[in-house]
Structures are given as C-alpha cells and as structure tokens.
Design an enzyme around this catalytic site. Structure first.
Site, PDB file in Angstrom:
ATOM      1  N   ASN A   7       0.847  -1.108  -0.075  1.00  0.00           N
ATOM      2  CA  ASN A   7       0.067  -0.124  -0.080  1.00  0.00           C
ATOM      3  C   ASN A   7       0.946   1.294   0.226  1.00  0.00           C
ATOM      4  O   ASN A   7       1.578   1.664   1.108  1.00  0.00           O
ATOM      5  CB  ASN A   7      -0.971   0.117   1.251  1.00  0.00           C
ATOM      6  N   ARG A  95      -2.656  -2.076  -3.419  1.00  0.00           N
ATOM      7  CA  ARG A  95      -3.903  -1.308  -3.052  1.00  0.00           C
ATOM      8  C   ARG A  95      -3.646  -0.187  -3.933  1.00  0.00           C
ATOM      9  O   ARG A  95      -2.842   0.545  -4.226  1.00  0.00           O
ATOM     10  CB  ARG A  95      -3.831  -0.787  -1.730  1.00  0.00           C
ATOM     11  N   HIS A 184     -12.948   2.583   0.333  1.00  0.00           N
ATOM     12  CA  HIS A 184     -12.778   1.537   1.063  1.00  0.00           C
ATOM     13  C   HIS A 184     -13.527   0.286   0.754  1.00  0.00           C
ATOM     14  O   HIS A 184     -13.792  -0.656   1.801  1.00  0.00           O
ATOM     15  CB  HIS A 184     -13.427   1.764   2.597  1.00  0.00           C
ATOM     16  N   ARG A 245     -11.989  15.649   7.715  1.00  0.00           N
ATOM     17  CA  ARG A 245     -12.932  15.933   6.229  1.00  0.00           C
ATOM     18  C   ARG A 245     -14.273  16.329   6.769  1.00  0.00           C
ATOM     19  O   ARG A 245     -14.797  15.653   7.543  1.00  0.00           O
ATOM     20  CB  ARG A 245     -12.708  14.811   5.557  1.00  0.00           C
ATOM     21  N   GLU A 388      -7.857  -5.558   5.316  1.00  0.00           N
ATOM     22  CA  GLU A 388      -7.664  -4.930   3.927  1.00  0.00           C
ATOM     23  C   GLU A 388      -6.532  -5.773   3.260  1.00  0.00           C
ATOM     24  O   GLU A 388      -6.774  -5.931   2.057  1.00  0.00           O
ATOM     25  CB  GLU A 388      -7.502  -3.528   3.778  1.00  0.00           C
TER      26      GLU A 388
END
Ligand code: AMP
Length: 405
Positions: A7, A95, A184, A245, A388
């Site tokens: 990743n 990823r 995600h 955010r 993940e």
C-alpha cells in the site's frame, strides 16, 4: 502461495507478506519519510504472535526503490525474514484507490493497465500517482512476480445508476465521469462477507450495512453480497463526518465562501479536507483525544462527538430504507472496532429499525469478530476487525488463479 501486499503513499509504504495457504502474516512493516534526510522503517516477523520479532531502523531512503530494496533484504534475512529467496513470492497485490469505471475488478498489471490508472489520476491525485510509483518499483525489483491492482472502488462498481449519479447536467458524467465511486471497498467487501459467515448464511442471502469508521469513514449498503450504495462520492470527502474531512455539506457553501472571503479553490479544498470534520469543530481529530477532552467538560469536543455519531445514524437509517430489510449492521476500522461509546451513541433509539445493542457485549473488549446486539434485536449488530491486506491478497490470488485456469 506467498503474496506480498503493498500500500504505497507518496512518502511512505506499508507491506505484508502473507502465506495464503494458512492466511498467516509472515512479515509486515512500514517505511516512512521517504525522500527526507532521515527515513524510518519498522519491520516485524510473525507480527501479533508470541514470537514476534520487531526492528526499527532510522536511515535515509532517497526514494521508494531504496525503501523497497531494504524490505526485500529483510524478507529474505535468515532471522528477520520468512523466505529464502524472492522467487518464493508468487504475486504482489497493490492497493490502488481509484479504478474509475474502467476497472470493476482486480486486474493483472500491464503497461496498458498502468496507463489507464495514470489517466484516472485527476480523480485521485493524492493516491493513484504513488500507487503507480510503487507498482513500477516492484516490477523492477521482482521482475518474475506478477503484480495485481486491487481497487478501492471495485466493490462499489455494482451500484445502480440511481445511486451513483449526481443530479448535475448529464454531460458532466458523460464527458468528465463525475459520479459516485465510493472507497474503502476492500474493507466493506471483507466485513460484509464475514458478517454473512457469522450469520451462517450465504452472502447472496443477506443484507448488511457496513460502517468503516477510521481516519476516513464510509458506510455502505450491501444487498445480497453486492454494494448498492455508499457514502463516499467522487472523492473520499463525501459522506459522514471524518477526522479532518467535512463529509456531506451543502455544496452552495463553497460558492458562498469563495464569494464572501475570496478563498481560492486550493484553499477551500485544503479547508474541506484537512481543517474540517471533527478537527474543524473541536481542534482534535483523534477520537481518543476527543473522548478525553469531552470527559473533562470540553463542549466543543462533545459537540464534535455528537455530530459524528448523528451523521452515522442518519446514513444507517437511509440504508435501512434502501435495503428494505437489514440482517446485520457491522462496525469496523479504528473507531468502529474500538469505540463502544460511539457505537452506543450511533445505535441509541434505533429500536424501531430493529437495532438493539447489548450494553455488556458492546463494552466487552476483544480483537475478535463478535455480535454486540441484544437477543431481541432483529438486526444483528457486529464488530468485525477489518483486514484490508488479507482482502487484497485474496483478490490477488483470484486473479492469479484465473490466469492459470
Ligand atoms: P484507522 O484509520 O482504521 O487506523 O483508524 C484510526 C482512528 O481510529 C484514529 O484516528 C482514532 O480516532 C481511532 N481509534 C483507534 N483506537 C481507538 C480507540 N481505542 N478508541 C477510539 N478511537 C480509536
């Protein structure tokens, strides 16, 4: 079969070497501050087990190639590594954040594929370019090893147009591909599948709402194994309130801010992504700090917490309506897995929707997937640790097996 999962960020990358025969992580690590005077590397062999070995190194990594070369040396180290030779790595899963409409499933990487990922970069300027960089480095260092791109967006490719379209002039979609993509995806896919397993049913037989609540937060409605809606949009800025955010806001606010303050597009973009969310309200973006401040009577921290939970509650309500019948509600990622207060606040007064927590099960700490709803709850509420990396490794194996078939 051993799969390396990478990743890659602009100045860092994370990796895991996974033995897929046992779904066991052999080594994992993180290289940070690439390109700076001093970089750092953390490497673990047998992470999370009684025999874990860990090293931290501080040394300059002028570029990703330098960092990755050091990692390869560690993976084959007699003491800290898990393989004798790099040829034991059967494939590398990368990823990759934005696959656009071009990639609706994980894909073997070729020059043509890289070209498309590059073309999609304007939709993910912070994420796709470093992924390409990571892929190129691996292709150079491990020329024997097939690389597979696993996209954050692919799980959401099943959304119907009524969910992914924005009510803007159609040409924005047709010419610029302005639409909801969602992110995600590997996490939502992983926990939705696990929820079905915990219910003892096939994925095609259950409807699940998945709440990925970490640094970034997103919620998905998964109907019979397929995502039908998700809270993030064209970018990961949309949806529920996040650490820094803003999540969903009235888009006219941007116009108002620009007119009233003369803020530039760059400044507004920075404000919405880095100075908003929980941080914008109370100055803190880590949920643990917010609880601590709220506990000491900090009203802004309390407000941020209440706003956060309320924004999640509203999405759950909306997705219960979208699904018609909900079998499971899943909490995952840093906050979802660890924060019983947030889960309690989110699930409070949801009896009418069939959501009733078991207060004791909710506060019982465990690293295991578990049910935290009361026996009377029509919707099974679950905490499922996301994974993940394993999801990426599984997708990589699927692609490689497909090649062999
Ligand atoms: P992630 O992006 O999944 O790594 O999640 C990171 C976020 O999870 C952090 O910013 C924290 O806000 C939150 N987090 C991690 N551990 C806890 C905890 N024990 N209680 C509350 N929040 C936590």
């Amino acid at each position: 079969m051993k799969i390396l999962v990478v990743n890659c960020g602009s100045s860092s990358f994370k990796y895991q070497l996974i033995d897929m025969d046992y779904e066991k992580v052999l080594c994992s690590g993180l290289v940070e501050r690439i390109g700076e005077k001093t970089g750092s590397l953390t490497h673990k062999k047998d992470p999370g087990t009684d025999i874990e070995r860990k090293i931290n190194e501080e040394s300059p990594f002028p570029d990703h190639t330098a960092g990755m070369t050091r990692v390869m040396a560690l993976l084959t180290d007699p003491v800290l590594g898990a393989i004798k030779d790099l040829s034991e790595i059967s494939g590398c899963g990368h990823r990759t954040v934005q696959g656009g409409e071009e990639f609706t499933q994980s894909t073997l990487i070729t020059e043509d594929v890289l070209e498309v990922i590059h073309r999609l970069s304007p939709l993910a300027p912070l994420h796709n370019p470093p992924s390409i960089q990571g892929i190129r480095v691996i292709m150079k260092i491990l020329p024997h090893c097939p690389s597979v791109a696993v996209f954050d967006t692919e799980f959401h490719a099943s959304m119907p147009p009524k969910a992914f379209m924005y009510a803007l002039p159609l040409e924005f979609y047709e010419k610029l591909r302005v639409r909801r993509y969602g992110f995600h995806g590997t996490s939502h896919a992983y926990v939705a599948a696990k929820a079905a397993e915990m219910l003892g049913r096939k994925e095609e037989e259950v409807n699940v709402i998945t709440c990925h609540l970490g640094n970034g937060c997103s919620i998905s409605a998964v109907k019979q194994g397929k995502c039908i809606d998700t809270s993030m949009g064209l970018t990961p800025l949309a949806g529920v309130i996040m650490g820094s955010r803003c999540g969903d806001i009235d888009p006219a606010i941007l116009v108002y801010l620009a007119r009233q303050t003369g803020m530039s597009i760059e400044k507004i973009d920075d404000t919405l992504n880095r100075r908003s969310g929980l941080k914008g309200i109370c100055g803190l973006n880590d949920m643990r700090d917010i609880h601590a401040a709220s506990g000491k009577g900090d009203e802004k921290a309390r407000l941020a917490l209440e706003m956060f939970c309320y924004s999640i509650k509203k999405y759950i309500g909306a997705y219960c309506a979208a699904l018609g019948k909900t079998d499971a509600l899943v909490f995952t990622a840093g906050i979802g897995e660890n924060d019983s207060d947030v889960r309690e606040m989110v699930c409070a007064d949801m009896e009418a929707l069939g959501i009733v927590l078991d207060p004791r099960a909710n506060v019982t700490r465990s690293g295991q997937a578990r049910v935290i709803s009361d026996g009377t709850s029509a919707v099974r509420v679950m905490v499922i640790p996301t994974n993940e990396e394993l999801a990426i490794a599984k997708s990589t194996v699927r692609v490689l097996m497909g090649l062999k078939a």
